[in-house]
Design a protein around this motif. Structure first.
Motif, PDB file in Angstrom:
ATOM      1  N   ALA A   5      20.297  61.877  72.992  1.00  0.00           N
ATOM      2  CA  ALA A   5      18.992  62.491  73.246  1.00  0.00           C
ATOM      3  C   ALA A   5      18.196  62.612  71.957  1.00  0.00           C
ATOM      4  N   ILE A   6      16.892  62.586  72.119  1.00  0.00           N
ATOM      5  CA  ILE A   6      15.950  62.949  71.073  1.00  0.00           C
ATOM      6  C   ILE A   6      15.217  64.178  71.597  1.00  0.00           C
ATOM      7  N   TRP A   7      15.086  65.212  70.778  1.00  0.00           N
ATOM      8  CA  TRP A   7      14.621  66.485  71.308  1.00  0.00           C
ATOM      9  C   TRP A   7      13.683  67.213  70.350  1.00  0.00           C
ATOM     10  N   SER A   8      12.951  68.153  70.913  1.00  0.00           N
ATOM     11  CA  SER A   8      12.079  69.028  70.142  1.00  0.00           C
ATOM     12  C   SER A   8      12.187  70.423  70.721  1.00  0.00           C
ATOM     13  N   ALA A   9      12.228  71.450  69.868  1.00  0.00           N
ATOM     14  CA  ALA A   9      12.386  72.825  70.356  1.00  0.00           C
ATOM     15  C   ALA A   9      11.593  73.784  69.492  1.00  0.00           C
ATOM     16  N   SER A  10      11.193  74.899  70.097  1.00  0.00           N
ATOM     17  CA  SER A  10      10.510  75.948  69.351  1.00  0.00           C
ATOM     18  C   SER A  10      10.826  77.296  69.965  1.00  0.00           C
ATOM     19  N   VAL A  11      10.752  78.328  69.148  1.00  0.00           N
ATOM     20  CA  VAL A  11      10.954  79.706  69.612  1.00  0.00           C
ATOM     21  C   VAL A  11       9.630  80.436  69.470  1.00  0.00           C
ATOM     22  N   GLN A  12       9.199  81.062  70.538  1.00  0.00           N
ATOM     23  CA  GLN A  12       7.912  81.765  70.525  1.00  0.00           C
ATOM     24  C   GLN A  12       7.912  82.857  69.469  1.00  0.00           C
ATOM     25  N   PRO A  65      15.452  81.855  64.378  1.00  0.00           N
ATOM     26  CA  PRO A  65      14.544  82.971  64.140  1.00  0.00           C
ATOM     27  C   PRO A  65      13.271  82.855  64.960  1.00  0.00           C
ATOM     28  N   SER A  66      12.582  83.966  65.110  1.00  0.00           N
ATOM     29  CA  SER A  66      11.275  83.952  65.771  1.00  0.00           C
ATOM     30  C   SER A  66      10.349  82.982  65.053  1.00  0.00           C
ATOM     31  N   GLY A  67       9.639  82.165  65.831  1.00  0.00           N
ATOM     32  CA  GLY A  67       8.702  81.206  65.261  1.00  0.00           C
ATOM     33  C   GLY A  67       9.322  79.909  64.797  1.00  0.00           C
ATOM     34  N   ALA A  68      10.610  79.722  65.027  1.00  0.00           N
ATOM     35  CA  ALA A  68      11.290  78.509  64.572  1.00  0.00           C
ATOM     36  C   ALA A  68      10.726  77.270  65.270  1.00  0.00           C
ATOM     37  N   ARG A  69      10.655  76.185  64.522  1.00  0.00           N
ATOM     38  CA  ARG A  69      10.307  74.871  65.093  1.00  0.00           C
ATOM     39  C   ARG A  69      11.281  73.852  64.525  1.00  0.00           C
ATOM     40  N   LEU A  70      11.857  73.050  65.404  1.00  0.00           N
ATOM     41  CA  LEU A  70      12.819  72.050  64.968  1.00  0.00           C
ATOM     42  C   LEU A  70      12.845  70.892  65.960  1.00  0.00           C
ATOM     43  N   PHE A 108      10.661  63.766  58.198  1.00  0.00           N
ATOM     44  CA  PHE A 108      10.544  65.229  58.186  1.00  0.00           C
ATOM     45  C   PHE A 108       9.108  65.646  57.882  1.00  0.00           C
ATOM     46  N   ALA A 109       8.503  65.043  56.850  1.00  0.00           N
ATOM     47  CA  ALA A 109       7.129  65.391  56.473  1.00  0.00           C
ATOM     48  C   ALA A 109       6.149  65.063  57.594  1.00  0.00           C
ATOM     49  N   GLU A 110       6.375  63.945  58.273  1.00  0.00           N
ATOM     50  CA  GLU A 110       5.505  63.572  59.389  1.00  0.00           C
ATOM     51  C   GLU A 110       5.644  64.558  60.541  1.00  0.00           C
ATOM     52  N   LEU A 111       6.876  64.955  60.844  1.00  0.00           N
ATOM     53  CA  LEU A 111       7.117  65.900  61.938  1.00  0.00           C
ATOM     54  C   LEU A 111       6.473  67.262  61.659  1.00  0.00           C
ATOM     55  N   ARG A 112       6.492  67.707  60.412  1.00  0.00           N
ATOM     56  CA  ARG A 112       5.931  69.016  60.074  1.00  0.00           C
ATOM     57  C   ARG A 112       4.426  69.068  60.322  1.00  0.00           C
ATOM     58  N   GLN A 113       3.777  67.928  60.277  1.00  0.00           N
ATOM     59  CA  GLN A 113       2.333  67.888  60.512  1.00  0.00           C
ATOM     60  C   GLN A 113       1.990  67.846  61.997  1.00  0.00           C
ATOM     61  N   GLN A 114       2.985  67.649  62.844  1.00  0.00           N
ATOM     62  CA  GLN A 114       2.751  67.495  64.281  1.00  0.00           C
ATOM     63  C   GLN A 114       3.103  68.782  65.015  1.00  0.00           C
ATOM     64  N   LEU A 115       2.259  69.197  65.936  1.00  0.00           N
ATOM     65  CA  LEU A 115       2.499  70.420  66.707  1.00  0.00           C
ATOM     66  C   LEU A 115       2.978  70.126  68.121  1.00  0.00           C
ATOM     67  N   ARG A 116       2.699  68.940  68.621  1.00  0.00           N
ATOM     68  CA  ARG A 116       3.076  68.598  70.002  1.00  0.00           C
ATOM     69  C   ARG A 116       4.516  68.090  70.056  1.00  0.00           C
ATOM     70  N   PRO A 117       5.346  68.654  70.941  1.00  0.00           N
ATOM     71  CA  PRO A 117       6.717  68.152  71.084  1.00  0.00           C
ATOM     72  C   PRO A 117       6.769  66.656  71.379  1.00  0.00           C
ATOM     73  N   GLN A 118       5.826  66.172  72.191  1.00  0.00           N
ATOM     74  CA  GLN A 118       5.837  64.755  72.526  1.00  0.00           C
ATOM     75  C   GLN A 118       5.660  63.891  71.278  1.00  0.00           C
ATOM     76  N   SER A 119       4.860  64.358  70.327  1.00  0.00           N
ATOM     77  CA  SER A 119       4.688  63.629  69.070  1.00  0.00           C
ATOM     78  C   SER A 119       5.993  63.593  68.279  1.00  0.00           C
ATOM     79  N   THR A 257      12.435  79.841  74.400  1.00  0.00           N
ATOM     80  CA  THR A 257      12.779  78.607  73.721  1.00  0.00           C
ATOM     81  C   THR A 257      12.201  77.453  74.511  1.00  0.00           C
ATOM     82  N   ASP A 258      11.272  76.709  73.894  1.00  0.00           N
ATOM     83  CA  ASP A 258      10.685  75.543  74.543  1.00  0.00           C
ATOM     84  C   ASP A 258      11.417  74.307  74.072  1.00  0.00           C
ATOM     85  N   LEU A 259      11.827  73.457  75.022  1.00  0.00           N
ATOM     86  CA  LEU A 259      12.561  72.273  74.643  1.00  0.00           C
ATOM     87  C   LEU A 259      12.125  71.093  75.481  1.00  0.00           C
ATOM     88  N   LEU A 260      11.961  69.951  74.827  1.00  0.00           N
ATOM     89  CA  LEU A 260      11.615  68.729  75.534  1.00  0.00           C
ATOM     90  C   LEU A 260      12.581  67.653  75.098  1.00  0.00           C
TER      91      LEU A 260
END
Length: 269
Positions: A5-12, A65-70, A108-119, A257-260
């Motif tokens: 799998a390739i995945w994206s997740a965030s914590v509100q 942690p709260s606000g995590a993006r990975l 990593f640098a490219e991902l940090r600039q992207q906010l959309r999980p699909q990106s 936790t949002d995950l795609l």
């Protein structure tokens, strides 16, 4: 296929602190791009950056942690060694100075600039297409042995069906998967039983134990505790959703936790 799998997740963002989840063992390994916030896996604190994951032999706890993006990529068993040429004994932050071959910090640098999980998914998918498959990720003999074990052949029987001796098969598994064929078989058995229990919540546990090759229900319970850090009675339909390295469940009412997960994984490898 090389990739699970390739995945994206965030914590509100919330004031209620971090959330903790279990990662079930899958005999695979992977890479996490920790974009925002520190996290902890199996008690190992990890900062932002590219995190190389060890082969998953037992369940481990992850704290976000709260606000995590990975985001990340999860390899099938034995593929991680084919990619990196080494095993990690614990979750390890890759120093940028050692990122010579795969340009992970550029990703990593490219991902940090992207906010959309699909990106995130599209970016990691491009990285995988560029870097996987350039060399033989897994020896044919090991691939055949793994398939036979997955078909519930006993380890001794696998050697009979192979041109390799049992000792040679054991060395292959240790070198490429960092575990014995028997431990790999234990992990597969537990995963299959978990999946079945999720689909059949009222199943008779003694019958499930027999169906999946445990000597009895008590043996199945011991194996669940050893490999999955849980018991068969605690498996529920919500406990295994499509997740990064099987990130478990939903957060509480104050955190989400949002995950795609990438559904195109079969196209890689």
């Amino acid at each position: 296929m090389f990739v699970q799998a390739i995945w994206s997740a965030s914590v509100q963002q919330s004031e209620s602190g971090s959330i903790a989840k279990w990662l079930y063992s899958d005999a695979g390994s992977g890479i996490i791009f920790n974009l925002v916030g520190g996290l902890s896996i199996a008690g190992v604190p990890l900062p932002e950056g590219v995190i190389m994951l060890p082969v998953s032999k037992q369940a481990a706890n992850i704290s976000l942690p709260s606000g995590a993006r990975l985001a990340g990529i999860r390899f099938h068993p034995a593929i991680g060694y084919g990619v990196t040429g080494q095993h990690y004994d614990k979750p390890t932050l890759l120093p940028p100075s050692e990122d010579h071959q795969f340009n992970l910090y550029n990703t990593f640098a490219e991902l940090r600039q992207q906010l959309r999980p699909q990106s995130h998914l599209e970016t990691i998918h491009r990285w995988a297409e560029q870097h996987l498959g350039k060399s033989q990720m897994i020896p044919d003999a090991l691939d055949r042995a793994m398939q036979q074990i997955e078909q519930q052949e006993m380890v001794g029987r696998v050697a009979e069906l192979s041109t390799l001796s049992l000792r040679q098969i054991e060395r292959l598994f240790q070198h490429r998967l960092d575990m014995t064929p028997k431990h790999y078989q234990r992990i597969l058995r537990i995963r299959k039983a978990i999946h079945y229990l999720q689909q059949h919540s009222k199943a008779n546990l003694a019958e499930v134990a027999q169906q999946f090759g445990f000597s009895d229900q008590a043996h199945m319970t011991r194996e669940f505790r050893a490999i999955a850090s849980t018991t068969p009675t605690k498996i529920s339909p919500s406990s295994l959703r499509p997740q990064p390295s099987e990130l478990q469940g939903e957060a509480d009412s104050n955190q989400r936790t949002d995950l795609l997960a990438d559904q195109r994984r079969s196209k890689i490898g």
